[in-house]
Design an enzyme around this catalytic site. Structure first.
Site, PDB file in Angstrom:
ATOM      1  N   GLY A 110       0.809  -1.219   0.000  1.00 30.38           N
ATOM      2  CA  GLY A 110       0.000   0.000   0.000  1.00 30.38           C
ATOM      3  C   GLY A 110       0.837   1.261   0.000  1.00 30.38           C
ATOM      4  N   ASP A 145       8.456   5.316   8.516  1.00 34.30           N
ATOM      5  CA  ASP A 145       8.027   6.643   8.972  1.00 34.30           C
ATOM      6  C   ASP A 145       7.183   7.446   7.979  1.00 34.30           C
ATOM      7  OD1 ASP A 145       9.943   7.238   7.105  1.00 34.30           O
ATOM      8  OD2 ASP A 145      11.422   8.006   8.541  1.00 34.30           O
ATOM      9  N   GLY A 146       7.009   6.927   6.769  1.00 32.01           N
ATOM     10  CA  GLY A 146       6.190   7.656   5.798  1.00 32.01           C
ATOM     11  C   GLY A 146       6.889   8.852   5.181  1.00 32.01           C
ATOM     12  N   ARG A 203       3.898  14.030  -7.221  1.00 29.79           N
ATOM     13  CA  ARG A 203       3.893  13.297  -8.493  1.00 29.79           C
ATOM     14  C   ARG A 203       2.538  13.470  -9.173  1.00 29.79           C
ATOM     15  NH1 ARG A 203       6.342   7.371  -7.053  1.00 29.79           N
ATOM     16  NH2 ARG A 203       4.443   7.069  -5.827  1.00 29.79           N
ATOM     17  N   ASP A 280       4.423  -4.348  -7.228  1.00 27.70           N
ATOM     18  CA  ASP A 280       3.791  -3.138  -6.688  1.00 27.70           C
ATOM     19  C   ASP A 280       4.386  -1.887  -7.319  1.00 27.70           C
ATOM     20  OD1 ASP A 280       5.993  -4.307  -5.061  1.00 27.70           O
ATOM     21  OD2 ASP A 280       5.935  -2.374  -4.033  1.00 27.70           O
ATOM     22  N   ASN A 281       5.464  -2.045  -8.069  1.00 26.64           N
ATOM     23  CA  ASN A 281       6.068  -0.898  -8.748  1.00 26.64           C
ATOM     24  C   ASN A 281       5.811  -0.933 -10.251  1.00 26.64           C
ATOM     25  OD1 ASN A 281       7.046   0.075  -6.327  1.00 26.64           O
ATOM     26  ND2 ASN A 281       9.052  -0.896  -6.542  1.00 26.64           N
ATOM     27  N   ASP A 290       7.781   4.855  -9.518  1.00 27.20           N
ATOM     28  CA  ASP A 290       8.570   4.610  -8.313  1.00 27.20           C
ATOM     29  C   ASP A 290      10.068   4.605  -8.599  1.00 27.20           C
ATOM     30  OD1 ASP A 290       6.310   4.615  -6.853  1.00 27.20           O
ATOM     31  OD2 ASP A 290       6.596   2.669  -5.909  1.00 27.20           O
TER      32      ASP A 290
HETATM   33  P1  AMP Z   1       9.232   0.555  -2.763  1.00 26.87           P
HETATM   34  O1  AMP Z   1       9.684  -0.807  -3.160  1.00 26.87           O
HETATM   35  O2  AMP Z   1      10.288   1.498  -2.306  1.00 26.87           O
HETATM   36  O3  AMP Z   1       8.384   1.167  -3.832  1.00 26.87           O
HETATM   37  O4  AMP Z   1       8.290   0.414  -1.463  1.00 26.87           O
HETATM   38  C1  AMP Z   1       7.700  -0.782  -1.021  1.00 26.87           C
HETATM   39  C2  AMP Z   1       6.681  -0.489   0.040  1.00 26.87           C
HETATM   40  O5  AMP Z   1       7.294   0.123   1.166  1.00 26.87           O
HETATM   41  C3  AMP Z   1       5.546   0.422  -0.361  1.00 26.87           C
HETATM   42  O6  AMP Z   1       4.388  -0.023   0.269  1.00 26.87           O
HETATM   43  C4  AMP Z   1       5.984   1.753   0.193  1.00 26.87           C
HETATM   44  O7  AMP Z   1       4.903   2.607   0.448  1.00 26.87           O
HETATM   45  C5  AMP Z   1       6.645   1.343   1.489  1.00 26.87           C
HETATM   46  N1  AMP Z   1       7.629   2.316   1.964  1.00 26.87           N
HETATM   47  C6  AMP Z   1       8.825   2.627   1.432  1.00 26.87           C
HETATM   48  N2  AMP Z   1       9.452   3.572   2.157  1.00 26.87           N
HETATM   49  C7  AMP Z   1       8.615   3.889   3.174  1.00 26.87           C
HETATM   50  C8  AMP Z   1       8.677   4.792   4.289  1.00 26.87           C
HETATM   51  N3  AMP Z   1       9.729   5.570   4.487  1.00 26.87           N
HETATM   52  N4  AMP Z   1       7.621   4.836   5.114  1.00 26.87           N
HETATM   53  C9  AMP Z   1       6.546   4.054   4.925  1.00 26.87           C
HETATM   54  N5  AMP Z   1       6.431   3.179   3.930  1.00 26.87           N
HETATM   55  C10 AMP Z   1       7.440   3.092   3.056  1.00 26.87           C
HETATM   56 MG    MG Z   2       6.902   1.313  -4.592  1.00 30.62          MG
END
Ligand code: AMP
Ligand code: MG
Length: 529
Positions: A110, A145-146, A203, A280-281, A290
């Site tokens: 998510g 941390d979002g 974005r 997911d990407n 992403d």
């Molecule tokens: P990514 O592979 O970087 O696109 O991210 C995989 C998952 O990790 C996705 O659900 C992102 O929303 C989550 N995510 C990545 N970095 C963070 C972060 N700093 N805080 C919260 N969720 C994250």
């Molecule tokens: Mg992602």
């Protein structure tokens, strides 16, 4: 468009938030981390930040939203696109998706640090979803941390726009803002955390729907919601396919396969390595999405990946991107099976991926070489030759365009000299092979009989002169971290016109300097962002 039709206040944007209107919301109002069932999204507000500062925005993306330069320079813009305020008509939410990460089903992921603000309908009637990345925790943040740091946000912002101007389907970036706060990151997950500058990118894309949005519903056997989301996606993002039906689901998956193939061929053309092609990407619209530990091929090496998290298996290496996109489409096919229940329809669409990829790849390689038709032998031999010695991919193809059909092979070799990183690697044996290839190439040019200038112009329209070289992005980041944004602006301006040689910008087309060979951020990146 006349400037008087531009929007001068964000409150005048016209929103049509169809995703939240037509799809079910999570009923839990609190922003707590959780599994979200039976819903496509959760309403969540961006986290307030102390001292937002918009350091750059992309004029072309502002134009898509009909925003005037004045509104982009306003305090209102700064506040809204760092997450401190919602403009009229915005409705903030994060969406629920799952995904396969590095080949393994990971369950619910998510929007862990992405918050959608709604869909703008511009004056041309186009739909553009706005999404803040790095604006704080959401129900999908899991253990994180979002937030996002300046380093990764500069990379996302610049690369989105660079890809667009290269002609590669991609999500766009409107703005990049500092939050005025710091974020702790352990860049290489090796026990060296440091405080970095926090940042938010806004974005923009017609939609941010991913393969994983369908996968999570299929995994939970929620066929009713799976159908609802598919119908919504077809009606909103693929209206040309008509009203959803079994046949239309098949055509839709077919179209996703076709667009994904097109996108990956573009990546191969420009030397882009995504780095984290988890499902997911993967965008359902066939957009590059992403921008994390991506990188650009410097020396042509099909085994290269910039992502240190993937250093062992190299699953997402340059030469594997086409196969991985196919694998990802198979996962999507599995997720869509309950809707379609006809294996043959899904298999036919997957075959379309393979055909489209092969056809477009051949056309792309022919164009890179300046040939009117694909030449399997010439192309295959070149791709074997390029990785033998360190050869800068971007420079090689631009220099190849300088070769004339009446040139001697010795002169042709001379033309290519600048593409090589290590002159000592050019052994007599290698030069013999290069000589052989070039004489075949020149012979082929003579047979084709296309005027050199015409061929050159065609090659220079598909072989960029400037790409976002890994070390250039890093230099812009180094300065930005010190509060100097000149290089960031210079790169954005440069990459607006990547196929033309620009006055005084030759140094930005130069191959990777030696210091960048092993420097973090230049050749090695992690998922930490
Ligand atoms: P990514 O592979 O970087 O696109 O991210 C995989 C998952 O990790 C996705 O659900 C992102 O929303 C989550 N995510 C990545 N970095 C963070 C972060 N700093 N805080 C919260 N969720 C994250
Ligand atoms: Mg992602």
């Amino acid at each position: 468009m006349n400037t008087h039709t531009k929007i001068t206040q964000l409150d005048d944007l016209h929103f049509d938030n169809r995703f939240v209107r037509e799809l079910p919301a999570d009923e839990e109002p609190l922003n707590t981390r959780r599994q979200v069932f039976g819903a496509c999204y959760s309403r969540v507000l961006p986290t307030q930040v102390v001292n937002p500062h918009c350091i750059i925005y992309a004029q072309e993306v502002a134009d898509l939203l009909d925003l005037s330069p004045e509104v982009c320079a306003s305090n209102e813009f700064t506040q809204v696109f760092a997450g401190n305020r919602l403009a009229k008509g915005m409705d903030a939410y994060s969406t629920c998706y799952g995904g396969h990460q590095f080949g393994n089903w990971a369950g619910q992921l998510g929007d862990g640090r992405a918050i959608l603000l709604g869909d703008v309908i511009n004056q041309r009637g186009e739909r553009w979803a706005l999404q803040l990345k790095g604006a704080g925790v959401t129900p999908y943040s899991r253990g994180s941390d979002g937030l996002a740091v300046l380093r990764s946000s500069v990379r996302e912002f610049l690369c989105s726009e660079a890809m667009h101007h290269l002609g590669v389907p991609t999500t766009r970036a409107l703005s990049l803002s500092l939050t005025g706060e710091t974020v702790i990151r352990d860049m290489f997950y090796n026990g060296n955390p440091r405080a970095e500058l926090g940042a938010v990118v806004c974005r923009v894309a017609p939609s941010f729907t991913r393969f994983g949005h369908f996968q999570i519903l299929a995994a939970r056997k929620d066929s009713a919601l799976l159908k609802q989301l598919a119908d919504y996606t077809i009606r909103t993002d693929f209206p040309e396919l008509g009203e959803p039906s079994t046949a239309v689901y098949g055509q839709w998956f077919n179209e996703v396969c076709r667009r994904t193939a097109e996108m990956v061929v573009h990546w191969q053309r420009v030397g882009f390595v995504h780095g984290v092609m988890n499902t997911d990407n993967m965008s359902i619209l066939g957009l590059t999405i992403d921008y994390g530990p991506y990188g650009w091929l410097e020396n042509y090496d099909p085994h290269w990946t910039p992502n240190t998290t993937d250093a062992e298996e190299r699953r997402y290496r340059f030469g594997n991107q086409a196969a991985i996109a196919y694998w990802n489409l198979v996962q999507l096919a599995n997720a869509l099976y309950p809707l379609i229940e006809q294996v043959e329809l899904l298999k036919a669409a997957l075959a379309v991926y393979e055909q489209t990829f092969e056809q477009n790849w051949q056309a792309m390689m022919a164009a890179k070489l300046g040939l009117t038709t694909f030449d399997e032998a010439l192309c295959g031999e070149l791709l074997e030759l390029l990785p033998i010695v360190e050869t800068d991919m971007t420079i090689f193809y631009r220099k190849l365009a300088l070769i004339d059909s009446n040139m001697s092979v010795t002169d042709a070799i001379e033309q290519l000299a600048d593409a090589y990183y290590v002159p000592e690697q050019l052994t007599a044996n290698y030069l013999t092979q290069l000589h052989q290839w070039l004489s075949g190439y020149i012979q082929r040019l003579q047979q084709e009989g296309v005027a050199d200038e015409v061929r050159r112009a065609g090659m220079n329209a598909v072989n960029p002169h400037y790409v976002l070289r890994n070390y250039l992005a890093q230099l812009a980041i180094d300065d930005a971290e010190q509060g100097d944004f000149a290089k960031l602006h210079e790169l954005l301006a440069l990459l607006r016109d990547p196929y033309s040689e620009q006055a005084d910008k030759q140094h930005l087309a130069a191959k990777r300097p030696d210091w960048a060979r092993q420097r973090a951020g230049c050749s090695m990146l992690s998922c930490s962002s």
